[in-house]
Scaffold this motif. Structure first.
Motif, PDB file in Angstrom:
ATOM      1  N   LEU A  44       0.690  -1.103   0.015  1.00  0.00           N
ATOM      2  CA  LEU A  44       0.061  -0.195   0.114  1.00  0.00           C
ATOM      3  C   LEU A  44       0.942   1.155  -0.009  1.00  0.00           C
ATOM      4  CD1 LEU A  44      -2.924   1.225   0.487  1.00  0.00           C
ATOM      5  CD2 LEU A  44      -2.145   1.056   3.058  1.00  0.00           C
ATOM      6  N   VAL A  45       1.983   1.214   0.859  1.00  0.00           N
ATOM      7  CA  VAL A  45       2.820   2.319   0.923  1.00  0.00           C
ATOM      8  C   VAL A  45       3.586   2.394  -0.225  1.00  0.00           C
ATOM      9  CG1 VAL A  45       4.598   3.461   2.522  1.00  0.00           C
ATOM     10  CG2 VAL A  45       2.655   2.329   3.301  1.00  0.00           C
ATOM     11  N   ASP A  46       4.247   1.444  -0.486  1.00  0.00           N
ATOM     12  CA  ASP A  46       5.264   1.653  -1.765  1.00  0.00           C
ATOM     13  C   ASP A  46       4.741   1.858  -3.058  1.00  0.00           C
ATOM     14  OD1 ASP A  46       7.404   0.609  -0.046  1.00  0.00           O
ATOM     15  OD2 ASP A  46       7.371  -1.559  -0.673  1.00  0.00           O
ATOM     16  N   LEU A  47       3.447   1.540  -3.281  1.00  0.00           N
ATOM     17  CA  LEU A  47       2.704   1.715  -4.591  1.00  0.00           C
ATOM     18  C   LEU A  47       2.321   3.276  -4.750  1.00  0.00           C
ATOM     19  CD1 LEU A  47       0.344  -1.365  -5.070  1.00  0.00           C
ATOM     20  CD2 LEU A  47       2.294  -0.543  -6.414  1.00  0.00           C
ATOM     21  N   ALA A  48       2.059   3.746  -3.417  1.00  0.00           N
ATOM     22  CA  ALA A  48       1.745   5.397  -3.380  1.00  0.00           C
ATOM     23  C   ALA A  48       3.044   5.835  -3.791  1.00  0.00           C
ATOM     24  CB  ALA A  48       1.122   5.582  -2.126  1.00  0.00           C
ATOM     25  N   CYS A  49       3.943   5.600  -2.851  1.00  0.00           N
ATOM     26  CA  CYS A  49       5.295   6.365  -3.012  1.00  0.00           C
ATOM     27  C   CYS A  49       5.885   6.298  -4.737  1.00  0.00           C
ATOM     28  CB  CYS A  49       6.328   5.894  -2.299  1.00  0.00           C
ATOM     29  SG  CYS A  49       7.863   7.097  -1.941  1.00  0.00           S
ATOM     30  N   ILE A  84      -1.628   8.231   6.485  1.00  0.00           N
ATOM     31  CA  ILE A  84      -1.779   6.615   6.503  1.00  0.00           C
ATOM     32  C   ILE A  84      -3.203   6.842   7.201  1.00  0.00           C
ATOM     33  CG2 ILE A  84      -1.236   4.630   7.655  1.00  0.00           C
ATOM     34  CD1 ILE A  84       1.651   5.431   7.101  1.00  0.00           C
ATOM     35  N   GLY A  85      -4.183   6.234   6.695  1.00  0.00           N
ATOM     36  CA  GLY A  85      -5.476   6.308   7.567  1.00  0.00           C
ATOM     37  C   GLY A  85      -5.767   4.854   8.218  1.00  0.00           C
ATOM     38  N   GLY A  86      -5.314   4.846   9.523  1.00  0.00           N
ATOM     39  CA  GLY A  86      -5.554   3.575  10.113  1.00  0.00           C
ATOM     40  C   GLY A  86      -4.318   3.304  10.675  1.00  0.00           C
ATOM     41  N   LEU A  87      -4.101   3.072  12.187  1.00  0.00           N
ATOM     42  CA  LEU A  87      -2.677   2.756  12.766  1.00  0.00           C
ATOM     43  C   LEU A  87      -2.605   1.156  12.521  1.00  0.00           C
ATOM     44  CD1 LEU A  87       0.061   3.195  13.882  1.00  0.00           C
ATOM     45  CD2 LEU A  87      -1.428   3.535  16.346  1.00  0.00           C
ATOM     46  N   GLY A  88      -3.732   0.462  12.902  1.00  0.00           N
ATOM     47  CA  GLY A  88      -3.873  -0.995  12.848  1.00  0.00           C
ATOM     48  C   GLY A  88      -2.569  -1.508  13.581  1.00  0.00           C
ATOM     49  N   VAL A  89      -2.100  -2.693  13.139  1.00  0.00           N
ATOM     50  CA  VAL A  89      -0.846  -3.107  14.090  1.00  0.00           C
ATOM     51  C   VAL A  89       0.525  -2.358  13.534  1.00  0.00           C
ATOM     52  CG1 VAL A  89      -1.863  -5.402  14.095  1.00  0.00           C
ATOM     53  CG2 VAL A  89      -0.567  -4.953  12.207  1.00  0.00           C
ATOM     54  N   GLY A  90       0.251  -1.627  12.735  1.00  0.00           N
ATOM     55  CA  GLY A  90       1.498  -0.698  12.700  1.00  0.00           C
ATOM     56  C   GLY A  90       2.709  -1.016  11.404  1.00  0.00           C
ATOM     57  N   PHE A  91       2.013  -1.872  10.517  1.00  0.00           N
ATOM     58  CA  PHE A  91       2.992  -2.302   9.183  1.00  0.00           C
ATOM     59  C   PHE A  91       3.168  -1.195   8.393  1.00  0.00           C
ATOM     60  CE2 PHE A  91       1.479  -7.083  10.025  1.00  0.00           C
ATOM     61  CZ  PHE A  91       2.792  -7.459  10.458  1.00  0.00           C
ATOM     62  N   SER A  92       2.104  -0.514   8.003  1.00  0.00           N
ATOM     63  CA  SER A  92       1.987   0.700   7.108  1.00  0.00           C
ATOM     64  C   SER A  92       3.137   1.570   7.501  1.00  0.00           C
ATOM     65  CB  SER A  92       0.791   1.200   6.681  1.00  0.00           C
ATOM     66  OG  SER A  92      -0.009   0.235   6.121  1.00  0.00           O
ATOM     67  N   THR A 132       1.886  11.303   8.454  1.00  0.00           N
ATOM     68  CA  THR A 132       0.313  11.611   9.342  1.00  0.00           C
ATOM     69  C   THR A 132      -0.206  10.334   9.650  1.00  0.00           C
ATOM     70  OG1 THR A 132       0.759  13.964   8.923  1.00  0.00           O
ATOM     71  CG2 THR A 132      -1.288  12.933   9.779  1.00  0.00           C
ATOM     72  N   VAL A 133      -0.378   9.958  10.837  1.00  0.00           N
ATOM     73  CA  VAL A 133      -1.588   8.667  10.997  1.00  0.00           C
ATOM     74  C   VAL A 133      -2.554   9.228  11.509  1.00  0.00           C
ATOM     75  CG1 VAL A 133      -1.534   6.497  11.744  1.00  0.00           C
ATOM     76  CG2 VAL A 133       0.737   7.194  11.152  1.00  0.00           C
ATOM     77  N   VAL A 134      -3.717   9.002  11.137  1.00  0.00           N
ATOM     78  CA  VAL A 134      -4.951   9.231  11.551  1.00  0.00           C
ATOM     79  C   VAL A 134      -5.508   7.902  12.052  1.00  0.00           C
ATOM     80  CG1 VAL A 134      -7.210  10.101  11.303  1.00  0.00           C
ATOM     81  CG2 VAL A 134      -5.440  11.201  10.200  1.00  0.00           C
ATOM     82  N   GLU A 135      -5.882   7.799  13.394  1.00  0.00           N
ATOM     83  CA  GLU A 135      -6.332   6.657  14.176  1.00  0.00           C
ATOM     84  C   GLU A 135      -7.339   7.155  15.109  1.00  0.00           C
ATOM     85  OE1 GLU A 135      -7.768   3.440  15.280  1.00  0.00           O
ATOM     86  OE2 GLU A 135      -6.147   3.100  13.819  1.00  0.00           O
ATOM     87  N   ARG A 136      -8.830   6.755  15.010  1.00  0.00           N
ATOM     88  CA  ARG A 136      -9.857   7.108  15.795  1.00  0.00           C
ATOM     89  C   ARG A 136      -9.954   6.387  17.264  1.00  0.00           C
ATOM     90  NH1 ARG A 136     -15.254   5.006  12.511  1.00  0.00           N
ATOM     91  NH2 ARG A 136     -15.135   2.729  13.152  1.00  0.00           N
ATOM     92  N   GLU A 137      -9.152   5.172  17.190  1.00  0.00           N
ATOM     93  CA  GLU A 137      -9.492   4.521  18.519  1.00  0.00           C
ATOM     94  C   GLU A 137      -8.071   4.730  19.416  1.00  0.00           C
ATOM     95  OE1 GLU A 137     -11.957   2.642  19.569  1.00  0.00           O
ATOM     96  OE2 GLU A 137     -13.070   2.353  17.686  1.00  0.00           O
ATOM     97  N   ARG A 138      -8.509   5.315  20.711  1.00  0.00           N
ATOM     98  CA  ARG A 138      -7.358   5.838  21.502  1.00  0.00           C
ATOM     99  C   ARG A 138      -6.654   4.452  22.091  1.00  0.00           C
ATOM    100  NH1 ARG A 138      -3.963   9.577  22.639  1.00  0.00           N
ATOM    101  NH2 ARG A 138      -2.325   8.288  23.681  1.00  0.00           N
ATOM    102  N   ALA A 139      -7.590   3.172  22.144  1.00  0.00           N
ATOM    103  CA  ALA A 139      -6.995   2.010  22.751  1.00  0.00           C
ATOM    104  C   ALA A 139      -5.884   1.523  21.649  1.00  0.00           C
ATOM    105  CB  ALA A 139      -8.148   0.996  22.781  1.00  0.00           C
ATOM    106  N   ILE A 140      -5.867   1.756  20.343  1.00  0.00           N
ATOM    107  CA  ILE A 140      -5.058   1.269  19.468  1.00  0.00           C
ATOM    108  C   ILE A 140      -3.788   2.012  19.473  1.00  0.00           C
ATOM    109  CG2 ILE A 140      -4.501   0.800  16.874  1.00  0.00           C
ATOM    110  CD1 ILE A 140      -7.389   0.075  16.544  1.00  0.00           C
TER     111      ILE A 140
END
Length: 228
Positions: free
Chosen positions: A54-59, A72-80, A94-102
């Motif tokens: 996802l990141v490489d294709l965009a770059c 990056i929309g969504g932090l998830g497990v942090g791979f991106s 810039t990473v946008v993540e809506r869940e404080r827990a994550i």
């Protein structure tokens, strides 16, 4: 006696939180860490190839644009995030993540092993915000949007995410993209309908890249370019 870390053992819950969009759970299954939202499996730490793609294709699609700014929309497990921070071509991340827990699981929890170096990178900013609202309201602009907040345009985690993949949501994406900027959207399966929506929204060079998996339907990345 089987070893407690074998993947066929029952998952063990590490943390469970109630957030503004429902329940989010971090659990360990063998050696894997998994994120579950409202009972829906989101992702785990088993692979990460498609998130890195996802990141490489965009770059790569930015064709050598100097020091581009990626959202990056969504932090998830942090791979991106980790992959973007390992690439010196990116200027700001810039990473946008809506869940404080994550966010907390990355800052001082089990997921920090994957993201600590990336979070310490001075190029990195984490915004606790709803992505759909951020794209609609922000005055910032970006060279690339790498979005991975759902299982794809046809399989959203919450119903309010549906609008992101509509004409209105894509108009918000185009608004914050600089001319020639790239939109990359991760999906657990191809979506020809979403490709059509991208074209109808005025994006160009629309294409879908597959990531082969051992079994089943391949993960994909939908790519599109805002006209210059």
């Amino acid at each position: 006696m089987p070893h407690p870390d074998h993947t066929y053992d029952a998952p063990r819950i590490l943390d469970r939180r109630e957030g503004p969009h429902g329940e989010v759970v971090l659990r360990r299954h063998g050696e894997l860490l998994q994120i579950i939202a409202n009972g829906c499996f989101l992702m785990d730490t088993s692979d990460g190839r498609s998130e890195r793609l996802l990141v490489d294709l965009a770059c790569d699609a930015l064709a050598g644009r100097p020091r581009p700014h990626v959202l990056i929309g969504g932090l998830g497990v942090g791979f991106s995030l980790a992959h973007a921070a390992a690439d010196p071509r990116w200027g700001r991340i810039t990473v946008v993540e809506r869940e404080r827990a994550i966010i907390d699981w990355h800052l001082d929890g089990p997921l920090s092993a994957l993201s600590a170096e990336a979070l310490a990178d001075p190029r990195t900013d984490i915004l606790e915000a709803d992505l759909v609202r951020h794209l609609h309201e922000t005055s910032d602009t970006y060279d690339a949007l790498c979005l991975d907040i759902d299982n794809g345009p046809d399989w959203t985690v919450t119903q309010d995410n549906d609008s992101l993949y509509s004409g209105t949501g894509l108009a918000s994406c185009a608004r914050v993209l600089r001319p020639g900027g790239v939109l990359a959207v991760w999906s657990a399966q191809p979506s020809p309908e979403f490709e059509g929506t991208l074209r109808n929204a005025g994006f160009q060079q629309v294409r879908t890249e597959e990531v082969r998996v051992a079994r089943g339907v391949p993960d994909v990345v939908h790519l599109a370019v805002r006209p210059g």
